[in-house]
Scaffold this motif. Structure first.
Motif, PDB file in Angstrom:
ATOM      1  N   ASP A   1      81.150  20.730  -3.611  1.00  0.00           N
ATOM      2  CA  ASP A   1      80.843  19.656  -3.943  1.00  0.00           C
ATOM      3  C   ASP A   1      79.238  20.249  -3.310  1.00  0.00           C
ATOM      4  O   ASP A   1      78.124  20.190  -3.588  1.00  0.00           O
ATOM      5  CB  ASP A   1      80.896  18.711  -2.925  1.00  0.00           C
ATOM      6  CG  ASP A   1      82.105  17.902  -3.810  1.00  0.00           C
ATOM      7  OD1 ASP A   1      81.857  17.974  -4.818  1.00  0.00           O
ATOM      8  OD2 ASP A   1      82.742  18.197  -2.834  1.00  0.00           O
ATOM      9  N   LYS A   2      79.139  21.478  -2.820  1.00  0.00           N
ATOM     10  CA  LYS A   2      77.758  21.912  -1.485  1.00  0.00           C
ATOM     11  C   LYS A   2      78.261  23.611  -1.422  1.00  0.00           C
ATOM     12  O   LYS A   2      79.246  23.859  -1.297  1.00  0.00           O
ATOM     13  CB  LYS A   2      77.663  21.067  -0.225  1.00  0.00           C
ATOM     14  CG  LYS A   2      75.840  21.173  -0.048  1.00  0.00           C
ATOM     15  CD  LYS A   2      75.838  20.058   1.202  1.00  0.00           C
ATOM     16  CE  LYS A   2      76.334  19.687   2.025  1.00  0.00           C
ATOM     17  NZ  LYS A   2      76.545  18.999   2.648  1.00  0.00           N
TER      18      LYS A   2
ATOM     19  N   GLU B   1      85.192  16.025   0.595  1.00  0.00           N
ATOM     20  CA  GLU B   1      84.115  17.067   0.114  1.00  0.00           C
ATOM     21  C   GLU B   1      84.710  18.735   0.631  1.00  0.00           C
ATOM     22  O   GLU B   1      85.044  19.164   1.163  1.00  0.00           O
ATOM     23  CB  GLU B   1      82.877  16.808   1.724  1.00  0.00           C
ATOM     24  CG  GLU B   1      81.196  17.653   0.627  1.00  0.00           C
ATOM     25  CD  GLU B   1      79.950  17.266   1.650  1.00  0.00           C
ATOM     26  OE1 GLU B   1      79.061  16.652   0.714  1.00  0.00           O
ATOM     27  OE2 GLU B   1      80.465  16.795   2.563  1.00  0.00           O
TER      28      GLU B   1
ATOM     29  N   GLU C   1      75.120  23.590  -8.814  1.00  0.00           N
ATOM     30  CA  GLU C   1      73.825  23.782  -9.988  1.00  0.00           C
ATOM     31  C   GLU C   1      72.566  24.876  -9.885  1.00  0.00           C
ATOM     32  O   GLU C   1      72.242  25.616 -10.744  1.00  0.00           O
ATOM     33  CB  GLU C   1      74.021  22.753 -11.271  1.00  0.00           C
ATOM     34  CG  GLU C   1      73.545  22.695 -12.866  1.00  0.00           C
ATOM     35  CD  GLU C   1      73.975  23.445 -13.100  1.00  0.00           C
ATOM     36  OE1 GLU C   1      73.272  24.338 -13.993  1.00  0.00           O
ATOM     37  OE2 GLU C   1      75.376  24.005 -12.887  1.00  0.00           O
TER      38      GLU C   1
ATOM     39  N   CYS D   1      72.362  24.055  -1.162  1.00  0.00           N
ATOM     40  CA  CYS D   1      72.466  22.480  -2.579  1.00  0.00           C
ATOM     41  C   CYS D   1      73.449  22.414  -2.945  1.00  0.00           C
ATOM     42  O   CYS D   1      74.738  22.907  -2.921  1.00  0.00           O
ATOM     43  CB  CYS D   1      70.812  23.131  -3.001  1.00  0.00           C
ATOM     44  SG  CYS D   1      71.340  24.697  -3.620  1.00  0.00           S
ATOM     45  N   GLU D   2      73.167  21.884  -3.954  1.00  0.00           N
ATOM     46  CA  GLU D   2      74.849  21.398  -5.266  1.00  0.00           C
ATOM     47  C   GLU D   2      74.651  23.010  -6.043  1.00  0.00           C
ATOM     48  O   GLU D   2      73.782  23.703  -6.056  1.00  0.00           O
ATOM     49  CB  GLU D   2      74.154  20.471  -6.453  1.00  0.00           C
ATOM     50  CG  GLU D   2      74.056  18.984  -5.845  1.00  0.00           C
ATOM     51  CD  GLU D   2      74.375  17.927  -5.683  1.00  0.00           C
ATOM     52  OE1 GLU D   2      73.813  18.118  -7.264  1.00  0.00           O
ATOM     53  OE2 GLU D   2      74.280  16.195  -5.675  1.00  0.00           O
TER      54      GLU D   2
ATOM     55  N   GLN E   1      81.409  11.885  -6.251  1.00  0.00           N
ATOM     56  CA  GLN E   1      80.463  11.190  -4.851  1.00  0.00           C
ATOM     57  C   GLN E   1      80.821  10.767  -3.290  1.00  0.00           C
ATOM     58  O   GLN E   1      82.140  10.005  -3.508  1.00  0.00           O
ATOM     59  CB  GLN E   1      80.201   9.820  -5.336  1.00  0.00           C
ATOM     60  CG  GLN E   1      79.023   9.736  -6.441  1.00  0.00           C
ATOM     61  CD  GLN E   1      77.549  10.998  -5.925  1.00  0.00           C
ATOM     62  OE1 GLN E   1      76.713  10.962  -4.696  1.00  0.00           O
ATOM     63  NE2 GLN E   1      76.865  12.482  -6.651  1.00  0.00           N
TER      64      GLN E   1
END
Length: 250
Positions: free
Chosen positions: A212-213, A36, A229, A226-227, A2
């Motif tokens: 992360d993104k 990040e 996944e 987006c992430e 995070q």
């Protein structure tokens, strides 16, 4: 993982870039937080490389603003120099000086850019050659190295400036397939040290592992962000779905 509490170390707002009549970037906005890892992907000519080249002022944007570590990128030479000392960049091509040994290639930046003594520059160069697992190549010339080794030297050279952010512009696209993983493995290790990273790549396995993104670009715009996944299992736009279909099943 995070990073919500961290401020953006790179803040891009409504950036546009033209090459003559061709608009390479259209109103692009993106924040990158400290620590990040952002992976930028998209079809050829979508503006990915132009975007990261604008972040360290290798290309000049015509509209919008780019802040790196709260310093705005504009015409000021001082601003550009201060930003470039904070940003390491690794390109498709290795851009090593052929007449210098590996060690000399690595020492150049710290001596010139950070005003280090030769001894300190050698220490830092040796340390980062170990980090990319090729200390034994220190006294060779670039032409005696494989492409994968040369790219790892290029990564070590960028790290010798101890940047806060690393930019990668398709670092494996000029390599033979069997050399790609040795470079990606070094990048994964870098990620694990908490380095802030923006990487343009088609290596989706790597992206899925470290990002992360995910940022998907097409025709100079960010179409989806987006992430990983969600990006890989449930992308929203058809353009993104088509791209993934092509790249994952070719």
């Amino acid at each position: 993982m995070q990073t919500t509490d961290k401020w953006p170390i790179v803040s891009i707002r409504k950036v546009s870039k033209f090459f003559g009549d061709f608009q390479a970037l259209k109103d692009v906005s993106l924040d990158v937080k400290l620590g990040e890892r952002i992976v930028v992907c998209g079809p050829s000519g979508s503006g990915k490389s132009t975007l990261i080249r604008c972040i360290n002022r290798l290309e000049k944007h015509e509209a919008g603003s780019i802040l790196v570590d709260n310093v705005e990128l504009n015409e000021s030479r001082k601003g550009i120099d201060s930003i470039r000392t904070n940003i390491g960049m690794v390109f498709q091509q290795f851009h090593l000086f052929p007449h210098l040994t590996v060690l000399e290639n690595l020492m150049l930046g710290p001596i010139r850019g950070r005003k280090m003594s030769k001894k300190d520059a050698k220490d830092i160069a040796t340390r980062y050659l170990e980090r990319v697992h090729i200390p034994e190549q220190a006294n060779k010339f670039p032409r005696h190295l494989s492409g994968g080794q040369q790219q790892r030297v290029a990564i070590a050279r960028a790290l010798c400036m101890e940047p806060r952010i690393m930019l990668f512009d398709e670092p494996t696209s000029a390599l033979d397939p069997e050399m790609i993983n040795e470079v990606l493995d070094v990048m994964v290790e870098l990620v694990n040290t908490g380095m802030t990273m923006i990487c343009v790549t088609h290596e989706m396995g790597f992206a899925r592992k470290v990002a992360d993104k995910m940022v998907f670009m097409d025709h100079g715009e960010i179409v989806e962000m987006c992430e990983p996944e969600k990006f890989f299992t449930d992308p929203e736009s058809n353009r993104c779905k088509n791209f993934l279909n092509k790249i994952l099943h070719h």
